[in-house]
Write a protein that holds these residues in place. Structure first.
Motif, short mmCIF file in Angstrom:
data_model
loop_
_atom_site.label_atom_id
_atom_site.label_comp_id
_atom_site.label_asym_id
_atom_site.label_seq_id
_atom_site.Cartn_x
_atom_site.Cartn_y
_atom_site.Cartn_z
N ASP A 254 64.68 -4.68 36.94
CA ASP A 254 66.04 -5.51 37.75
C ASP A 254 65.21 -7.05 37.66
N GLY A 255 66.53 -7.67 38.99
CA GLY A 255 65.80 -8.99 39.35
C GLY A 255 65.20 -10.26 38.86
N LEU A 256 65.16 -10.15 37.00
CA LEU A 256 64.81 -11.45 36.11
C LEU A 256 65.59 -11.75 35.79
N PRO A 257 65.36 -13.52 36.29
CA PRO A 257 66.71 -14.51 36.31
C PRO A 257 67.69 -14.81 34.42
N VAL A 258 68.74 -14.99 35.36
CA VAL A 258 69.53 -15.60 33.27
C VAL A 258 68.43 -16.92 32.78
N SER A 259 68.98 -16.15 31.82
CA SER A 259 67.72 -18.14 30.97
C SER A 259 69.12 -19.48 31.75
N VAL A 260 67.73 -19.99 31.23
CA VAL A 260 68.01 -21.63 31.68
C VAL A 260 69.22 -21.63 30.89
N ASN A 261 68.43 -21.74 29.81
CA ASN A 261 70.02 -22.10 28.04
C ASN A 261 71.07 -21.27 28.21
N ALA A 262 70.90 -20.26 28.73
CA ALA A 262 72.43 -19.20 28.64
C ALA A 262 72.91 -19.42 29.80
N GLN A 263 72.28 -20.42 30.56
CA GLN A 263 73.14 -21.25 31.88
C GLN A 263 73.51 -22.68 31.69
N LYS A 264 72.55 -23.35 30.95
CA LYS A 264 73.93 -24.70 30.76
C LYS A 264 74.35 -24.49 29.20
N VAL A 265 74.70 -23.33 28.61
CA VAL A 265 75.74 -22.99 27.72
C VAL A 265 76.75 -22.66 28.74
N LEU A 266 76.74 -21.68 29.51
CA LEU A 266 77.41 -21.37 29.93
C LEU A 266 78.65 -23.33 30.95
N ARG A 267 77.76 -23.17 31.53
CA ARG A 267 78.10 -24.70 32.42
C ARG A 267 79.03 -25.41 31.34
N ARG A 268 78.02 -25.38 30.04
CA ARG A 268 79.27 -26.39 28.98
C ARG A 268 79.88 -26.05 28.97
N ARG A 269 79.87 -24.45 28.24
CA ARG A 269 81.61 -24.15 27.36
C ARG A 269 82.67 -22.99 28.48
N ILE A 270 82.37 -23.16 29.59
CA ILE A 270 83.38 -22.72 30.57
C ILE A 270 83.72 -23.60 31.89
N GLY A 271 81.98 -23.65 32.27
CA GLY A 271 82.17 -24.93 33.76
C GLY A 271 81.95 -23.38 34.68
N VAL A 272 81.25 -22.77 34.36
CA VAL A 272 80.86 -21.58 35.44
C VAL A 272 79.79 -21.24 34.49
N MET A 273 78.51 -20.60 35.55
CA MET A 273 76.69 -20.51 35.70
C MET A 273 77.54 -18.83 35.84
N ALA A 274 76.12 -18.36 35.60
CA ALA A 274 76.13 -16.64 35.90
C ALA A 274 75.95 -16.19 37.05
N ALA A 275 75.85 -15.54 38.18
CA ALA A 275 75.43 -15.03 38.92
C ALA A 275 74.66 -13.77 38.86
N GLY A 276 73.87 -13.96 39.65
CA GLY A 276 72.49 -12.14 39.72
C GLY A 276 71.77 -12.72 39.11
N THR A 277 71.38 -11.02 38.78
CA THR A 277 69.97 -11.55 37.85
C THR A 277 69.97 -10.39 37.23
#
Length: 193
Positions: free
Chosen positions: A44-67
């Motif tokens: 529990d508690g690891l951050p979502v990958s930086v690259n996953a966050q970048k892709v989410l922001r580009r694709r759908i304009g939203v970043m993943a919440a939580g860990t």
């Protein structure tokens, strides 16, 4: 309201992308769903990958919440539907939580419903179970069982979404595109249930 749990390895790339993308696609369709994700081999508690966050922001304009969240019996019990990113995740989950067999699929297996393929998968899972039981008893599969197992493995299409972890951003883009295409089919299927 349908409760969906996505499962991958570390819960830092594929399953959080699936969770975030599905939430956003469902919101856009005015579809109420509860969505979570977990990992079969994480803490529990690891951050979502930086690259996953970048892709989410580009694709759908939203970043993943939580860990990250480690898969546990509470999550499995909560879910109406469990969708794994690979066949190995599904197998691992069902070894730990066999009671979830009727609600656990790979994401691609669930959305690409070909009855002949599903029958092959069921037969293959039975052969895997028999193989594990025989191994525990010090026995081997018969030549016919081994031959059938190999035939089914060759015939069944791949249901895995490749792990982008540690790869270039293009690997994350490819995984996200694959996940999003499957999630569009998932929402269409849920609309018809």
């Amino acid at each position: 309201m349908k409760r969906i749990l996505f499962v991958c390895t570390g819960n830092t790339c594929r399953s959080p992308m699936a969770e975030t993308i599905l939430r956003e696609l469902a919101r856009r369709r005015n579809r109420e769903l509860e969505v979570r994700s977990a990992g079969v081999s994480t803490v529990d508690g690891l951050p979502v990958s930086v690259n996953a966050q970048k892709v989410l922001r580009r694709r759908i304009g939203v970043m993943a919440a939580g860990t990250s969240t480690a898969l546990d019996g509470g999550s499995v019990g909560w879910a109406d539907l469990i969708l794994t990113m690979t066949t190995d995740h599904k197998r691992h989950l069902l070894q730990r939580f066999p009671q979830a067999v009727d609600k656990t699929y790979t994401l691609k297996e669930f959305v690409d419903r070909d009855e002949a393929v599903l029958e092959d998968i069921a037969e293959l899972e039975t052969l895997y179970t028999e193989y594990q039981m025989k191994q525990a008893l010090g026995q081997q599969l018969t030549p016919e069982e081994r031959s059938r197992l190999l035939e089914l493995e060759r015939r069944i299409p791949g249901f895995d979404i490749a792990d982008p972890f540690g790869g270039p951003i293009s690997s994350y883009e490819q995984s996200a595109a694959e996940i999003e295409a499957a999630l569009q089919k998932l929402l269409d299927r849920l609309d018809n249930l």
